[in-house]
Motif scaffolding. Structure first.
Motif, PDB file in Angstrom:
ATOM      1  N   GLY A 165       0.480  -1.089   0.137  1.00 29.17           N
ATOM      2  CA  GLY A 165      -0.091  -0.053   0.027  1.00 29.17           C
ATOM      3  C   GLY A 165       0.703   1.504  -0.018  1.00 29.17           C
ATOM      4  N   SER A 166       2.165   1.106  -0.100  1.00 30.54           N
ATOM      5  CA  SER A 166       3.087   2.549   0.133  1.00 30.54           C
ATOM      6  C   SER A 166       3.057   3.264  -1.000  1.00 30.54           C
ATOM      7  CB  SER A 166       4.382   2.078   0.441  1.00 30.54           C
ATOM      8  OG  SER A 166       4.610   1.480   1.979  1.00 30.54           O
ATOM      9  N   THR A 167       2.785   2.870  -2.185  1.00 23.10           N
ATOM     10  CA  THR A 167       2.632   3.735  -3.401  1.00 23.10           C
ATOM     11  C   THR A 167       1.576   4.575  -3.298  1.00 23.10           C
ATOM     12  OG1 THR A 167       3.656   2.037  -4.929  1.00 23.10           O
ATOM     13  CG2 THR A 167       3.056   3.727  -6.005  1.00 23.10           C
ATOM     14  N   ALA A 168       0.478   4.177  -2.956  1.00 22.84           N
ATOM     15  CA  ALA A 168      -0.755   4.948  -2.886  1.00 22.84           C
ATOM     16  C   ALA A 168      -0.802   5.505  -1.777  1.00 22.84           C
ATOM     17  CB  ALA A 168      -2.111   3.903  -3.263  1.00 22.84           C
ATOM     18  N   HIS A 169      -0.487   5.098  -0.347  1.00 21.87           N
ATOM     19  CA  HIS A 169      -0.926   5.716   1.032  1.00 21.87           C
ATOM     20  C   HIS A 169       0.475   6.019   1.699  1.00 21.87           C
ATOM     21  CE1 HIS A 169      -4.932   4.584   0.106  1.00 21.87           C
ATOM     22  NE2 HIS A 169      -4.550   3.486  -0.611  1.00 21.87           N
ATOM     23  N   GLY A 170       1.749   5.806   1.206  1.00 23.25           N
ATOM     24  CA  GLY A 170       2.714   6.036   1.967  1.00 23.25           C
ATOM     25  C   GLY A 170       3.169   4.980   3.007  1.00 23.25           C
ATOM     26  N   ILE A 171       4.043   5.632   3.746  1.00 23.15           N
ATOM     27  CA  ILE A 171       4.669   4.671   4.920  1.00 23.15           C
ATOM     28  C   ILE A 171       3.555   4.114   6.113  1.00 23.15           C
ATOM     29  CG2 ILE A 171       7.019   5.327   4.401  1.00 23.15           C
ATOM     30  CD1 ILE A 171       7.099   6.772   7.128  1.00 23.15           C
ATOM     31  N   SER A 172       3.944   3.402   6.977  1.00 21.98           N
ATOM     32  CA  SER A 172       3.089   2.928   8.046  1.00 21.98           C
ATOM     33  C   SER A 172       2.537   4.139   9.199  1.00 21.98           C
ATOM     34  CB  SER A 172       3.821   2.165   8.867  1.00 21.98           C
ATOM     35  OG  SER A 172       5.043   2.567   9.391  1.00 21.98           O
ATOM     36  N   ALA A 173       3.655   4.883   9.368  1.00 25.06           N
ATOM     37  CA  ALA A 173       3.280   6.219  10.020  1.00 25.06           C
ATOM     38  C   ALA A 173       1.949   6.932   9.220  1.00 25.06           C
ATOM     39  CB  ALA A 173       4.701   7.026  10.217  1.00 25.06           C
ATOM     40  N   GLN A 174       2.320   7.184   7.965  1.00 28.50           N
ATOM     41  CA  GLN A 174       1.163   8.080   7.294  1.00 28.50           C
ATOM     42  C   GLN A 174      -0.352   7.448   7.371  1.00 28.50           C
ATOM     43  OE1 GLN A 174       4.240   8.416   4.075  1.00 28.50           O
ATOM     44  NE2 GLN A 174       2.665  10.007   3.515  1.00 28.50           N
TER      45      GLN A 174
END
Length: 523
Positions: free
Chosen positions: A161-170
């Motif tokens: 999910g990182s491309t669409a929504h960023g890293i865990s913290a986000q």
């Protein structure tokens, strides 16, 4: 009488208090178990006095109060897959605080929020949300069978999910944190909104447990999309690969993507592409395809391509594109193909199909494909620095080639997007060396019996440590940032004097005696 003998009655009294508060089963002092907890994927630290596993938040608060009264250092541990000394204390004598029993999952569909105990694994969270047809924006690293939600928020991580929504913290809305006083600090003023005034939640992301122990995490929910396309492309050199990935990052057509070089494709990744894995992929493709005709087409393309496309370029980029329906996914995939056309060439989609069907693989990759020791390191680079860093890194390897050959050290590289502007360059170092108690505890005996064992190689280990630090220094020279900072990457010294003073003030306010994971972040 030795100092150690003098200290023993006080230690026994402390352990007695902890057992009375938490129960005997929640306080572990077995030497073999503590030895395993004194190691992570890469390093070994001092022996803990005990390992605690509180079963409730109230138990966690009481354990923290008891330890704080005795001025005893507390080090939180989630899934344990750290490789940056994140929970290793060189001098020992601390307590490891295992958050694994805090694994409640409360799904609020009406408000689209899930509240989880910090010790919940990403795999357990996904299983619970799958049953409701929901997901979190970021939904876990590749190590999600073991990695916990709290650990990922404390270390910062990326993958699914990182491309669409960023890293865990986000993806975090808020935390409940037990501070060194034993009080619970709630970071967000309203459950549904993170940015209600100053971002106190952000203060605790990536803190490596230096500011407190996370006990609850609140995350937003999204509908899970079943329609997807898996695509793979090969590139002949790093400059072409980076150009294609930069365009893909900006377009944000995919849910997640990652890249690997030829060494990892033939080593770690290929090891998971055996017959059983291919059969599993085939079954998942058949079950998840929107139509049987599409499933047959995909399987035929994969079968005709075979293994060769995995080796069709020096670098491979793998994409998972999701859509509201098959047409939407195909539409996005078509745009991605147009974007990368002329830069790379499309190859069989075996790797992203495997990742989609088995997103959380067993932790076999904590050793190399031949049983070698393994440690990854990474830097998040600005796009205009990525190609230049790659050249500097290759030059460093050329200078160190004779030493690497002498010690049997080899490398592989992997890459991931960090939003539209950050490029994560990850380097894996492999070398023949004896396993540690960590590996023997985490990996099943059936797997260990099937791979090679090596004698202890202290000279090779020492060289890897030197090479690792030289690579980190090179990354720093190019302005790289880092996740999973632990005790391995510089952080505090990268801050301005004013920011350093603010960080020290926050630490002093929350943890005046410096008991929460001392040494991480340079604190």
């Amino acid at each position: 009488m030795t100092i150690e003998t003098q200290a023993r009655p006080a230690q026994d009294a402390l352990l007695g208090k902890l057992r009375a508060a938490l129960g005997n089963g929640a306080v572990k002092t077995d030497p073999a178990a503590l030895a395993a907890l004194a190691s992570d994927v890469y390093g070994t630290g001092g022996l803990p006095l005990a390992a605690l596993r509180p079963e409730t938040v109230a138990d966690m608060q009481e354990a923290v109060r008891i330890c704080a009264a005795e001025k005893l250092a507390m080090v939180p541990r989630g899934g344990g897959a750290s490789y940056t000394d994140g929970y290793l204390v060189p001098r020992g004598g601390h307590v490891i605080v295992d958050t694994g029993a805090l694994a409640d999952i409360a799904i609020d569909l009406e408000n689209a929020i899930v509240t989880v105990g910090a010790g919940t694994t990403w795999a357990a969270l996904k299983a619970a949300l799958d049953a409701q047809g929901m997901r979190t924006p970021f939904w876990g690293p590749f190590s999600g069978l073991a990695a916990t939600v709290g650990g990922s928020m404390s270390q910062n991580t990326l993958s699914h999910g990182s491309t669409a929504h960023g890293i865990s913290a986000q993806s975090a809305l808020g935390f409940d944190v037990v501070t060194a006083s034993g009080e619970v600090l709630v970071t967000n003023a309203a459950d549904t909104v993170r940015f209600y005034g100053p971002d106190l939640t952000g203060l605790f992301t990536g803190d490596c447990g230096a500011l407190g122990i996370k006990v609850r995490v609140r995350l937003p929910l999204l509908p899970a999309l079943s329609a997807f396309e898996a695509l793979s492309f090969a590139f002949d050199d790093f400059a072409a690969y980076h150009k294609g990935m930069r365009l893909a990052q900006l377009a944000r057509l995919d849910d997640s993507h990652f890249g690997i070089d030829l060494a990892l494709s033939q080593g770690q990744i290929a090891r998971q592409e055996g017959l059983n894995a291919r059969l599993q992929i085939a079954g998942q493709v058949w079950r998840r395809s929107p139509s049987k005709a599409k499933a047959i087409k995909t399987l035929l393309r994969m079968a005709v391509a075979g293994e060769n496309p995995m080796r069709a370029g020096a670098f491979m980029g793998h994409f998972i594109v999701e859509g509201f329906d098959a047409q939407d996914a195909a539409h996005r995939a078509r745009h991605l193909r147009q974007l990368l056309g002329g830069i790379g060439r499309e190859i069989a989609n075996t790797v992203p199909s495997f990742v989609r069907s088995v997103p959380f693989a067993p932790l076999f990759n904590i050793l190399g494909p031949g049983g070698e020791r393994w440690v990854p390191l990474h830097g998040v680079l600005a796009h205009d620095k990525a190609v230049a860093f790659d050249g500097a890194f290759r030059a460093l390897l050329a200078r160190r080639k004779d030493d690497m050959d002498r010690h049997g050290v080899w490398i592989g590289t992997m890459f991931s997007p960090v939003g539209p502007s950050g490029f994560l360059y990850e380097i894996a170092l492999y070398w023949p060396d004896a396993r540690t108690a960590y590996h023997d505890t985490v990996l099943p005996q059936s797997h260990l019996a099937a791979i090679a064992t090596y004698p202890a190689a202290p000279d090779a280990r020492a060289f890897v440590d030197v090479l690792k630090n030289e690579i980190i220094a090179e990354m720093q020279a190019f302005g790289a940032a880092h996740f999973q900072i632990g005790r391995a990457y510089p952080y505090r010294e990268r801050l301005s004097p004013g920011a350093q003073a603010l960080l020290r003030s926050i630490k002093a306010e929350l943890d005046p005696d410096g008991l929460m994971n001392p040494g991480v972040l340079g604190l």
